[in-house]
Write an enzyme that holds these catalytic residues in place. Structure first.
Site, PDB file in Angstrom:
ATOM      1  N   ASP A  98       0.803  -1.232   0.009  1.00 24.32           N
ATOM      2  CA  ASP A  98      -0.067   0.020   0.210  1.00 24.32           C
ATOM      3  C   ASP A  98       0.939   1.305   0.017  1.00 24.32           C
ATOM      4  O   ASP A  98       2.065   1.241   0.401  1.00 24.32           O
ATOM      5  CB  ASP A  98      -0.970   0.092   1.447  1.00 24.32           C
ATOM      6  CG  ASP A  98      -0.209  -0.105   2.525  1.00 24.32           C
ATOM      7  OD1 ASP A  98       0.689  -0.726   2.747  1.00 24.32           O
ATOM      8  OD2 ASP A  98      -0.721   0.674   3.338  1.00 24.32           O
ATOM      9  N   GLU A 163       0.055  -1.439   5.749  1.00 19.66           N
ATOM     10  CA  GLU A 163       1.138  -0.682   6.452  1.00 19.66           C
ATOM     11  C   GLU A 163       0.737   0.868   6.919  1.00 19.66           C
ATOM     12  O   GLU A 163       1.012   1.119   7.798  1.00 19.66           O
ATOM     13  CB  GLU A 163       2.342  -0.947   5.925  1.00 19.66           C
ATOM     14  CG  GLU A 163       3.499  -0.447   7.036  1.00 19.66           C
ATOM     15  CD  GLU A 163       3.958   1.008   6.823  1.00 19.66           C
ATOM     16  OE1 GLU A 163       4.725   1.310   7.778  1.00 19.66           O
ATOM     17  OE2 GLU A 163       3.494   1.760   5.968  1.00 19.66           O
TER      18      GLU A 163
END
Length: 409
Positions: A98, A163
């Site tokens: 991400d 994350e």
């Protein structure tokens, strides 16, 4: 070493260009969390999986986390394994899929979703955070797979979700539901922070406590403060008292910058809409970063004291909410992963490494709290979350070679 390391080195140097192409592919697929208005990482992970398979990395396994908020219904966590000669331990390279939003688009010199290579750098959102580390791990793996070389130890690449907004569907999901994928003696490397020389090995993080304070008084006309209870006054006093906790938790640790615990009032919510209104409500937040030697329970106790003091002094009621709380342990500098990475950096980078702590949070914190040693390291200019984010192409190769060195030992 059990292999001709020059052969590994030559492959990495001659095939770094393929990582530029992988960077461009990954950047073109925005992987934003639902909290940031995105659909998660599934499309990006699928493209990466297809790329890995087409390049000979075929031992893949999913550990996906259910998430009904995204179209796919899950957040992907993918593990690629390159089996080694020995089964004593594995070496992990853990990178996240991400990215964060681009922010103010006018601040970018290029399209943030179309990676551009220029002057030895790749520009685009996510190219450094965390695709650079991802690509270094992939390139290290390819140096074995494409040359039919069996590494001394099994290399595992983890491509994880979520994350950037807390790791609930990424590393924390794995720790809570699949902790056994990590062996007790595994060496876990997280290439998600570092410095331009690749010199610093992060082994400790400050604990994080994010607090939201809601101060409740009584609204009144600006000309009649005697008829109200000014929540803003109480809020200002409380903000200063929270900040002053630095004087109580006053230890210093030179491993960190700054070397002390910090208690910073940050976001302020709007209270009233007119200058002539005494606010009856006021809300602000504080970001507290605490040295590992103090427990969050110690901090909570002191925060509650200043809350009670403020209530008594100003006649208000105060509600407090924890937006984030992460107690962080440290990885010992004598751990296997710390010592072996130290040696690899010295031999590959030709610099003297040093161990550091940071104030920010990484997925290493969750691993350490679960009793799993992990280190954070990479060679980067640290452009994460900034406009015109870039990764230096040579750093991808240099870090790949460092990873390969560890796998070969």
């Amino acid at each position: 070493m059990n292999v001709d390391f020059e052969k590994i080195k030559n492959y990495i140097e001659n095939n770094t260009c393929s990582m530029v192409e992988l960077e461009k592919l990954l950047t073109s697929i925005p992987a934003l969390a639902p909290e940031n208005g995105g659909e998660g990482e599934e499309k990006k992970c699928a493209a990466l999986e297809k790329w890995l398979l087409s390049n000979g990395i075929k031992n893949l396994k999913h550990y996906d986390a259910p998430d009904s908020r995204v179209p796919a219904g899950f957040r992907p966590n993918l593990v690629a394994e390159i089996p080694g000669e020995k089964n004593d331990f594995c070496i992990w390279v853990c990178a996240h899929l991400d990215v964060v939003p681009v922010g103010e688009l006018s601040m970018w010199n290029t399209n943030p979703w179309q990676a551009v290579e220029k002057d030895g750098k790749i520009f685009g959102r996510g190219v450094e955070d965390n695709q650079q580390g991802l690509c270094s791990g992939v390139l290290a793996a390819l140096s074995f797979v494409r040359q039919n070389i069996v590494p001394a130890h099994t290399l595992k690449l983890l491509f994880m979700a979520d994350e950037e907004v807390g790791s609930k569907y990424g590393m924390n999901f794995l720790i809570e539901n699949h902790k056994n994928i990590f062996g007790a003696d595994d060496r876990i490397l997280i290439p998600d922070g570092g410095d331009p020389l690749g010199q610093t090995i992060e082994v400790a993080e400050k604990s994080i406590l994010w607090l939201k304070f809601h101060i409740i008084g009584k609204q009144a006309h600006g000309s009649r403060p005697d008829q109200g209870c000014n929540a803003k006054l109480a809020s200002s006093y409380l903000a200063l008292k929270v900040h002053e906790l630095e004087k109580l938790f006053n230890a210093h640790d030179k491993m960190f910058e700054p070397s002390r615990s910090t208690f910073e009032p940050t976001m302020q919510y709007q209270n009233v809409s007119g200058v002539n209104i005494i606010p009856g409500d006021d809300v602000f937040c504080a970001d507290c970063r605490i040295l590992p030697q103090y427990s969050l329970d110690q901090v909570r106790a002191e925060v509650n004291k200043v809350i009670r003091e403020t209530e008594e002094s100003y006649g208000v009621k105060i509600q407090v909410e924890e937006l984030q709380a992460e107690q962080s342990k440290a990885t010992s500098v004598e751990s296997h992963v710390a010592k072996e990475l130290f040696e690899a950096i010295k031999n590959v980078h030709g610099v003297e490494p040093r161990f550091v702590g940071i104030g920010g949070g990484t997925v290493a914190s969750g691993l350490r709290n679960a009793g799993i040693d992990a280190v954070v390291w990479s060679t980067m200019d640290e452009l994460a979350h900034q406009p015109n984010e870039y990764a230096i192409v040579k750093n991808i190769a240099k870090d790949a070679l460092t990873i390969a060195y560890m796998v070969c030992r």
